[in-house]
Design a protein around this motif. Structure first.
Motif, mmCIF file in Angstrom:
data_model
loop_
_atom_site.group_PDB
_atom_site.id
_atom_site.type_symbol
_atom_site.label_atom_id
_atom_site.label_comp_id
_atom_site.label_asym_id
_atom_site.label_seq_id
_atom_site.Cartn_x
_atom_site.Cartn_y
_atom_site.Cartn_z
ATOM 1 N N LEU A 4 0.844 -1.193 0.000
ATOM 2 C CA LEU A 4 0.000 0.000 0.000
ATOM 3 C C LEU A 4 0.878 1.242 0.000
ATOM 4 N N GLU A 6 0.511 5.408 0.333
ATOM 5 C CA GLU A 6 -0.392 6.495 0.681
ATOM 6 C C GLU A 6 0.156 7.830 0.215
ATOM 7 N N SER A 21 -5.064 9.474 -0.453
ATOM 8 C CA SER A 21 -5.143 8.386 -1.424
ATOM 9 C C SER A 21 -4.332 7.205 -0.927
ATOM 10 N N CYS A 22 -4.751 6.021 -1.323
ATOM 11 C CA CYS A 22 -4.021 4.801 -0.981
ATOM 12 C C CYS A 22 -4.122 3.852 -2.165
ATOM 13 N N TRP A 33 -9.175 3.075 6.395
ATOM 14 C CA TRP A 33 -8.255 3.968 7.108
ATOM 15 C C TRP A 33 -8.422 3.861 8.613
ATOM 16 N N THR A 74 -7.476 1.474 -5.671
ATOM 17 C CA THR A 74 -7.132 2.727 -5.018
ATOM 18 C C THR A 74 -8.333 3.243 -4.248
ATOM 19 N N TYR A 91 -3.386 5.916 8.569
ATOM 20 C CA TYR A 91 -2.856 4.686 7.990
ATOM 21 C C TYR A 91 -3.916 4.016 7.122
ATOM 22 N N CYS A 92 -3.561 3.726 5.910
ATOM 23 C CA CYS A 92 -4.396 2.920 5.044
ATOM 24 C C CYS A 92 -4.243 1.450 5.446
ATOM 25 N N GLY A 105 -0.423 0.568 5.370
ATOM 26 C CA GLY A 105 0.397 1.518 4.638
ATOM 27 C C GLY A 105 1.404 2.162 5.580
ATOM 28 N N THR A 108 0.450 8.662 6.777
ATOM 29 C CA THR A 108 0.625 10.028 6.286
ATOM 30 C C THR A 108 0.080 10.989 7.344
#
Length: 114
Positions: A4, A6, A21-22, A33, A74, A91-92, A105, A108
């Motif tokens: 993944l 992000e 976005s992921c 998320w 996505t 976090y994704c 992920g 971010t």
């Protein structure tokens, strides 16, 4: 194992908006998320299944919207009416089913501050 990536975090003023976005390296059924603020546990934010069913906690319902591209690889998190309390690392995650391990992920940072 799916990977993944992000993007989309940053600094925004209270009341503003951001979109995260992921992108997944393959197709996977459940994506969504979580977020984690300093000193807090990781908190669920949003999820979407392969058939586009969504789930949100009350803390973000009506302000955050999760969506998925046509290919399903996505996902996006549109965050509106942001508050300082939304500040966290987002976090994704991806999961083939609720019984399978979660892939995360890299995270971010989202900072909501004036």
């Amino acid at each position: 194992q799916v990977q993944l990536v992000e993007s989309g975090g940053g600094l925004v003023r209270p009341g503003g908006s951001l979109r995260l976005s992921c992108a997944a390296s393959g197709s996977i059924r459940i994506m969504g998320w979580y977020r984690q603020a300093p000193g807090d546990q990781r908190e669920f934010v949003a999820a979407m299944t392969g058939d586009r069913a969504t789930n949100y906690p009350n803390s973000v319902k009506g302000r955050f919207t999760i969506s998925r591209d046509n290919a399903g690889n996505t996902i996006y998190l549109r965050m509106d009416k942001l508050r300082p309390g939304d500040t966290a690392v987002y976090y994704c995650f991806a999961q083939s089913s609720l019984a399978d391990p979660i892939t995360w992920g890299q995270g971010t940072q989202v900072t909501v501050s004036s």
